[in-house]
Motif scaffolding. Structure first.
Motif, PDB file in Angstrom:
ATOM      1  N   ASP A  42      41.384  36.461  27.888  1.00 57.42           N
ATOM      2  CA  ASP A  42      41.481  35.997  29.278  1.00 57.42           C
ATOM      3  C   ASP A  42      40.507  36.798  30.145  1.00 57.42           C
ATOM      4  OD1 ASP A  42      42.205  35.768  31.978  1.00 57.42           O
ATOM      5  OD2 ASP A  42      44.275  35.247  31.450  1.00 57.42           O
ATOM      6  N   PRO A  43      39.532  36.125  30.787  1.00 56.29           N
ATOM      7  CA  PRO A  43      38.507  36.850  31.546  1.00 56.29           C
ATOM      8  C   PRO A  43      39.105  37.740  32.645  1.00 56.29           C
ATOM      9  CG  PRO A  43      38.003  34.495  31.450  1.00 56.29           C
ATOM     10  CD  PRO A  43      39.339  34.669  30.817  1.00 56.29           C
ATOM     11  N   LYS A  44      40.174  37.260  33.283  1.00 52.93           N
ATOM     12  CA  LYS A  44      40.784  38.054  34.366  1.00 52.93           C
ATOM     13  C   LYS A  44      41.421  39.328  33.814  1.00 52.93           C
ATOM     14  CE  LYS A  44      41.921  34.697  37.929  1.00 52.93           C
ATOM     15  NZ  LYS A  44      42.801  33.536  37.808  1.00 52.93           N
ATOM     16  N   VAL A  45      42.125  39.177  32.695  1.00 55.75           N
ATOM     17  CA  VAL A  45      42.788  40.351  32.099  1.00 55.75           C
ATOM     18  C   VAL A  45      41.731  41.333  31.579  1.00 55.75           C
ATOM     19  CG1 VAL A  45      44.439  41.132  30.345  1.00 55.75           C
ATOM     20  CG2 VAL A  45      44.793  38.950  31.487  1.00 55.75           C
ATOM     21  N   ARG A  46      40.639  40.781  31.006  1.00 51.52           N
ATOM     22  CA  ARG A  46      39.549  41.653  30.513  1.00 51.52           C
ATOM     23  C   ARG A  46      39.014  42.494  31.669  1.00 51.52           C
ATOM     24  NH1 ARG A  46      34.626  40.201  28.433  1.00 51.52           N
ATOM     25  NH2 ARG A  46      34.701  41.769  26.826  1.00 51.52           N
ATOM     26  N   GLN A  47      38.727  41.826  32.787  1.00 45.16           N
ATOM     27  CA  GLN A  47      38.167  42.559  33.930  1.00 45.16           C
ATOM     28  C   GLN A  47      39.158  43.598  34.429  1.00 45.16           C
ATOM     29  OE1 GLN A  47      35.157  42.986  34.896  1.00 45.16           O
ATOM     30  NE2 GLN A  47      34.612  41.503  33.330  1.00 45.16           N
ATOM     31  N   ALA A  48      40.453  43.216  34.473  1.00 44.82           N
ATOM     32  CA  ALA A  48      41.481  44.169  34.940  1.00 44.82           C
ATOM     33  C   ALA A  48      41.518  45.376  34.001  1.00 44.82           C
ATOM     34  CB  ALA A  48      42.841  43.483  35.002  1.00 44.82           C
ATOM     35  N   ASN A  49      41.414  45.130  32.698  1.00 42.26           N
ATOM     36  CA  ASN A  49      41.396  46.235  31.724  1.00 42.26           C
ATOM     37  C   ASN A  49      40.190  47.147  31.966  1.00 42.26           C
ATOM     38  OD1 ASN A  49      43.656  45.305  30.417  1.00 42.26           O
ATOM     39  ND2 ASN A  49      42.527  44.275  28.776  1.00 42.26           N
ATOM     40  N   PHE A  50      39.035  46.524  32.177  1.00 39.79           N
ATOM     41  CA  PHE A  50      37.810  47.326  32.402  1.00 39.79           C
ATOM     42  C   PHE A  50      37.936  48.136  33.696  1.00 39.79           C
ATOM     43  CE2 PHE A  50      34.993  44.030  29.980  1.00 39.79           C
ATOM     44  CZ  PHE A  50      35.517  44.485  28.788  1.00 39.79           C
ATOM     45  N   ASP A  51      38.479  47.489  34.758  1.00 34.46           N
ATOM     46  CA  ASP A  51      38.646  48.209  36.037  1.00 34.46           C
ATOM     47  C   ASP A  51      39.552  49.422  35.851  1.00 34.46           C
ATOM     48  OD1 ASP A  51      37.034  46.353  37.208  1.00 34.46           O
ATOM     49  OD2 ASP A  51      38.652  45.206  38.155  1.00 34.46           O
ATOM     50  N   GLU A  52      40.606  49.203  35.099  1.00 38.05           N
ATOM     51  CA  GLU A  52      41.577  50.289  34.838  1.00 38.05           C
ATOM     52  C   GLU A  52      40.899  51.444  34.073  1.00 38.05           C
ATOM     53  OE1 GLU A  52      44.768  50.460  35.633  1.00 38.05           O
ATOM     54  OE2 GLU A  52      45.393  52.147  34.374  1.00 38.05           O
ATOM     55  N   LEU A  53      40.094  51.087  33.059  1.00 35.88           N
ATOM     56  CA  LEU A  53      39.386  52.128  32.288  1.00 35.88           C
ATOM     57  C   LEU A  53      38.406  52.880  33.184  1.00 35.88           C
ATOM     58  CD1 LEU A  53      38.639  50.204  28.965  1.00 35.88           C
ATOM     59  CD2 LEU A  53      40.058  52.270  29.188  1.00 35.88           C
ATOM     60  N   ARG A  54      37.679  52.149  34.032  1.00 34.52           N
ATOM     61  CA  ARG A  54      36.706  52.795  34.927  1.00 34.52           C
ATOM     62  C   ARG A  54      37.415  53.726  35.897  1.00 34.52           C
ATOM     63  NH1 ARG A  54      34.590  47.339  35.522  1.00 34.52           N
ATOM     64  NH2 ARG A  54      32.844  47.094  34.073  1.00 34.52           N
ATOM     65  N   ARG A  55      38.543  53.241  36.468  1.00 33.03           N
ATOM     66  CA  ARG A  55      39.305  54.037  37.444  1.00 33.03           C
ATOM     67  C   ARG A  55      39.839  55.303  36.743  1.00 33.03           C
ATOM     68  NH1 ARG A  55      44.493  53.986  39.634  1.00 33.03           N
ATOM     69  NH2 ARG A  55      45.247  52.693  37.947  1.00 33.03           N
ATOM     70  N   THR A  56      40.327  55.153  35.534  1.00 28.04           N
ATOM     71  CA  THR A  56      40.887  56.293  34.791  1.00 28.04           C
ATOM     72  C   THR A  56      39.791  57.318  34.487  1.00 28.04           C
ATOM     73  OG1 THR A  56      42.470  54.776  33.800  1.00 28.04           O
ATOM     74  CG2 THR A  56      42.226  56.908  32.730  1.00 28.04           C
ATOM     75  N   ALA A  57      38.636  56.819  34.039  1.00 28.87           N
ATOM     76  CA  ALA A  57      37.549  57.751  33.679  1.00 28.87           C
ATOM     77  C   ALA A  57      37.014  58.472  34.917  1.00 28.87           C
ATOM     78  CB  ALA A  57      36.424  56.993  32.987  1.00 28.87           C
ATOM     79  N   ALA A  58      37.049  57.802  36.089  1.00 27.10           N
ATOM     80  CA  ALA A  58      36.444  58.381  37.305  1.00 27.10           C
ATOM     81  C   ALA A  58      37.364  59.397  37.983  1.00 27.10           C
ATOM     82  CB  ALA A  58      36.116  57.257  38.289  1.00 27.10           C
TER      83      ALA A  58
END
Ligand SMILES: Cc1cc2nc3c(=O)[nH]c(=O)nc-3n(C[C@H](O)[C@H](O)[C@H](O)COP(=O)(O)OP(=O)(O)OC[C@H]3O[C@@H](n4cnc5c(N)ncnc54)[C@H](O)[C@@H]3O)c2cc1C
Length: 370
Positions: free
Chosen positions: A329-345
């Motif tokens: 699901d493109p929306k869930v993929r983006q949400a996952n990526f946003d979460e990973l970026r937020r966590t790493a930052a």
């Protein structure tokens, strides 16, 4: 304490399996005097990365260095499992209280209040079944292996091609792709010259022969790098993947440890790590009893500690890891990526994430469980 090791194989299994050893496990290997040699035949990987395979872009990078206040080993070591077996066997051979029997399969066992009998041999005080996912010991005990098997198998292609140079990825890289994800990581090989393993899901309808065919192998490797030279391929392997935990880790004088007690998909590299944690916990507990420093009631603690931790830190984590890579699901993929970026930052979230993935948090939780 006298120990007898029964191993049905005559040789060490060299097929590509565990390679990633996390900081919590490195601490245990150091305690056993195995770390220096183990690390010398592997590679130290400080970072790991998540990539979006559809765009070929880096999503987030995690750095174990943020754990430097928590562990003397703020990195993972990528050393192949068979090398750890070789080092372990060599150390056991030098111990006068250990007998190693290779080519000796356990086929049956019987126990009463005083000991455990393995067909034909005199009684042992205790037996640890660490005979893998198809454990004969677990079956003899009649303990259910609860969970499920994934419909797809995992294909491992090992290549001498240097993905680091081509893609700019680090030696432990997870590539999310709704069509076909890849788990890409580097090991040193027996010649210490370096090689990469690329793990892919094989389609349910694909036979082993089809997955191993030149066309399928080329298609998969060239999705990663379009000029991947096919003569760099050195090994292909395919296997079934499960998420299962034994209903109980102990029956009387017999215990289960490692894959005999729990199996999981390899995304995140946690299975063998957790098995080593089981082994260290159980050996220390049995030693307390053997020395008379604790009564037999302390043996119940092994299951109280290890079973819930495997479910919370290994089963749940590896399922999340796999789903993150395969999400469609493109929306869930983006949400996952946003979460990973937020966590790493965020330094606090970054550290929290690695405390969990490195299993340091689980080891500390175990120590707090009476
Ligand atoms: C492709 C792949 C990649 C992986 N990557 C990682 C990773 O990066 N990090 C990680 O932590 N884990 C990883 N794992 C998981 C890891 O390989 C397993 O968790 C690990 O092998 C379990 O070790 P074990 O000793 O419990 O079982 P096994 O490795 O299965 O060993 C069991 C042993 O018992 C012997 N045996 C079996 N039956 C009998 C019998 N009846 N009598 C006597 N001996 C017997 C077998 O010959 C074998 O030597 C990966 C697995 C795979 C398949």
């Amino acid at each position: 304490m006298h120990v007898t090791l029964y191993e049905s194989g005559r040789d060490i299994d060299h097929s590509p399996r565990a390679a990633t050893t996390h900081p919590s496990t490195l601490e245990m290997l150091a305690g056993l005097g195995l770390l220096e040699e183990f690390q010398s035949v592997g590679l130290v990987a400080r970072h790991f990365q998540f990539w979006d395979g559809t765009t070929g872009t880096l999503v987030a990078e995690f750095d174990h260095e943020v754990l430097s206040d928590e562990t003397p080993y703020p990195y993972v070591v990528q050393t192949e499992q068979h090398k750890l077996c070789e080092i372990g066997l060599r150390h056991l051979a030098a111990m006068s209280n250990v007998e190693v029997r290779l080519g000796a399969a356990v086929t049956d066992l019987a126990q009463d209040g005083r000991g455990v009998r393995l067909a034909g041999d005199p009684d042992f005080d205790y037996v640890i079944g660490c005979d893998g996912g198809r454990s004969t010991v677990r079956k003899c005990l009649g303990i259910e292996f609860e969970g499920y098997t994934w419909p797809e198998r995992f294909l491992v292609l090992t290549t001498l091609f240097d993905f680091d140079k081509a893609l700019g990825c680090c030696p432990r890289s997870y590539i999310s792709d709704p069509e076909e994800w890849t788990n890409l990581f580097k090991v040193m090989g027996d010649d210490l010259k370096g090689r990469w393993r690329a793990v892919f899901p094989a389609r349910e309808s694909e036979t082993d022969e089809e997955a191993f065919s030149e066309a399928a192998v080329e298609r998969r490797l060239r999705r990663l790098w379009r000029d991947h030279p096919m003569d760099s391929l050195v090994h292909r392997n395919i296997y079934r993947v499960h998420q299962r935990v034994a209903k109980s880790f102990r029956k009387g004088r017999v215990f289960l440890a490692g894959d005999a007690a729990h199996v999981n998909n390899p995304v995140g590299g946690l299975g063998l790590n957790c098995g080593i944690h089981d082994a260290v916990e159980l050996a220390e507990t049995l030693d307390l009893v053997a020395r008379g420093e604790a009564g037999e009631e302390v043996l119940d603690r092994y299951e109280r500690r290890r079973r819930p931790l495997n479910i919370e830190y290994v089963q749940q984590q590896t399922v999340v890891n796999k789903k993150r890579l395969e999400e469609r699901d493109p929306k869930v993929r983006q949400a996952n990526f946003d979460e990973l970026r937020r966590t790493a930052a965020d330094p606090r979230l970054h550290k929290q994430f690695l405390m969990r993935t490195s299993l340091i948090e689980s080891v500390r939780k175990a120590a707090r469980t009476a």
